[in-house]
Design an enzyme around this catalytic site. Structure first.
Site, short mmCIF file in Angstrom:
data_model
loop_
_atom_site.label_atom_id
_atom_site.label_comp_id
_atom_site.label_asym_id
_atom_site.label_seq_id
_atom_site.Cartn_x
_atom_site.Cartn_y
_atom_site.Cartn_z
N HIS A 3 12.07 13.15 -28.95
CA HIS A 3 12.75 13.54 -30.18
C HIS A 3 13.72 14.67 -29.84
CE1 HIS A 3 9.57 11.77 -33.15
NE2 HIS A 3 10.53 10.90 -32.87
N ASP A 29 14.72 17.41 -31.06
CA ASP A 29 14.37 18.83 -31.15
C ASP A 29 13.54 19.31 -29.96
OD1 ASP A 29 12.42 17.10 -32.38
OD2 ASP A 29 11.43 18.84 -33.25
N HIS A 30 13.05 18.38 -29.15
CA HIS A 30 12.26 18.75 -27.98
C HIS A 30 13.03 18.52 -26.67
CE1 HIS A 30 8.24 19.13 -30.00
NE2 HIS A 30 9.00 18.60 -30.94
N HIS A 38 5.51 25.04 -33.39
CA HIS A 38 6.09 23.90 -34.11
C HIS A 38 5.68 23.96 -35.58
CE1 HIS A 38 7.30 19.68 -34.92
NE2 HIS A 38 8.08 19.84 -33.87
#
Lengths: 302, 302
Positions: free
Chosen positions: A63, A65-66, A261
């Site tokens: 993903h 955002d990672h 997170h």
């Protein structure tokens, strides 16, 4: 002993206060990075650490955002003259995704990039450290990591050595794995000091593969996107609550738990801390750029 | 009149102080972004502006420092519920590069993404604004942009209207483009107020296509990676010096010049300002997150 630098503790979408996921862990001479959200290179720049010393980067899932901070970080290392090789690992698809993103802006990086997909159960060495992957459940290929420091041999027990008649040059024989008078090095040493271990989950709902892999690990860095009041969201999006993270730390016998997170909906993260600490008291909810050290006495915020 | 927000004024590699290239320009109800380096979404978050109101994003070239922030920004807009369409333009290869990067992390974005490659000479409308591309020289496909505000009709001159015998409902005829007594709306209005214009170069060495396109433009935002003492670097890497930027502003008859994309080697950017201001006095060297407004009296730092 670990230095743990929380570069980004936000989730999915950054905010004024919280950057996207990235946690840097240093143990002795070795440094690894877990996840690399957009902006990670600059977060490291404003920290006391250097990304030039990173030995390995471990991505939990693809993903954005990672992951979207990875090509920029690699290109910056190259432009700043890095020569040391860099290990990059992630789940199935990581090699292809990184090559794809780097190919958008082609150019010589200038150092060896050792990129490979890694499966749950696989282990890789980064200097003195061993990093192994375990399966998580996030609706796409995903995995967490357990990092282990090497065990350290105990000091020589002078009394034992003397009573075994070990002197002077005998030690060099023992150091090379030999025996003298039927005695080996470990017979005259204090017990081995077990290396410490740390686990980083990445995004996941609670699952048995996680608790199996994390059992006995000292430090657990667990996602906690939601609290119990948003359990429906956690289940729908394959995430964990603060209580889930605390339950895993408790079940696995960890020494300490860090929650990361965390959804932007929690303006005051105290609610996340309270929920987890009620189950597992030794819980921390770090802010961005917070640095913690593990010590014999426990966790120390620096 | 423009609001100009300098989100990132660094070059190639970010630093503690300077983010990667991105400049946001607002004119009336319309907002556009020029370039989108890694970290741009968070720079906007810490500014007084909202990326949800962006109407268009214009990329100058596909080097990572100008482009790697784009997929994350788009995905964040989607996760935050954007419904308005977004125009994205860049040189040859932009559609393919963006699709490639977004495909790494597939998912529904939730709003219409109008992405297209744009060639020098092409023009696109973003609300009331017109944005046209001009060729630059950076060793790969690259282009700058000229943004033009619409011209505004002058106010009705009451004396002219009266002497032409225009009254009451005649105005609705004139508003629709008709004539009354042989008189049209423009015959009874003060002169048209010319819309202001702004140019953003992106990375480039000095070139004739730039000065041709920028001639008569009011505000010039020009890269100035180096100063004259590093002219060899500027030539080798297809970049400009502060003096080059100032010479372009002078030659083109601009009102004001902003220098961006300044190398990290200049810890004190005063040297860049001095070099340019000696040629073109109305030069500014903005820091990150600096906001300027164009006014009738000139540039105002907010």
């Amino acid at each position: 002993m670990f230095d743990i630098l929380f570069l980004g503790t936000g989730a999915s979408v950054p905010s004024r206060d919280y950057a996207l996921p990235a946690v840097l862990v240093r143990s002795g001479p070795d440094t690894v990075l877990f996840d690399c959200g957009e902006g990670t290179q600059r977060q490291i720049m404003v920290s006391p650490f250097s990304f030039m010393k990173l030995g390995g980067i471990f991505i939990t899932h693809l993903h954005g955002d990672h992951f979207y901070g990875l090509p920029g970080l690699i290109q910056t290392m190259g432009m700043m003259g890095r020569k040391d090789p860099l290990i990059v690992r992630g789940p199935e698809g990581t090699v292809s995704a990184l090559e794809t993103m780097l190919s958008v802006c082609p150019g010589e990086i200038g150092f060896e990039l050792d990129v490979a997909d890694m499966s749950p159960g696989d282990e890789v060495s980064v200097g003195t450290l061993k990093v192994s992957a375990f399966a998580t459940e996030h609706g796409i290929p995903s995995q967490g990591y357990v990092l282990k420091e090497p065990d350290v041999r105990g000091k020589v027990d002078a009394a034992k050595a003397e009573s075994a008649g070990i002197t002077g040059k005998d030690f060099s024989v023992l150091e090379e794995g030999g025996t003298v008078n039927g005695v080996s090095m470990e017979d005259i040493c204090e017990p081995v000091r077990r290396g410490k271990s740390l686990a980083y989950t990445g995004d996941t709902r609670p699952c048995a593969t996680l608790t199996e892999a994390v059992r006995g690990v000292d430090v657990l860095i667990h996602e906690a996107t939601y609290t119990e009041s948003e359990r429906d969201h956690a289940e729908r999006f394959f995430h964990s609550t603060a209580a889930d993270a605390a339950s895993a730390a408790k079940e696995c016998g960890c020494s300490s738990l860090f929650l990361v997170h965390i959804s932007n909906r929690y303006k005051d993260r105290e609610v996340c801390l309270k929920e987890a600490a009620a189950i597992f008291p030794e819980t921390y909810v770090p802010v961005d750029l917070a640095l913690y050290k593990t010590t014999k006495k426990g966790i120390k915020s620096v």
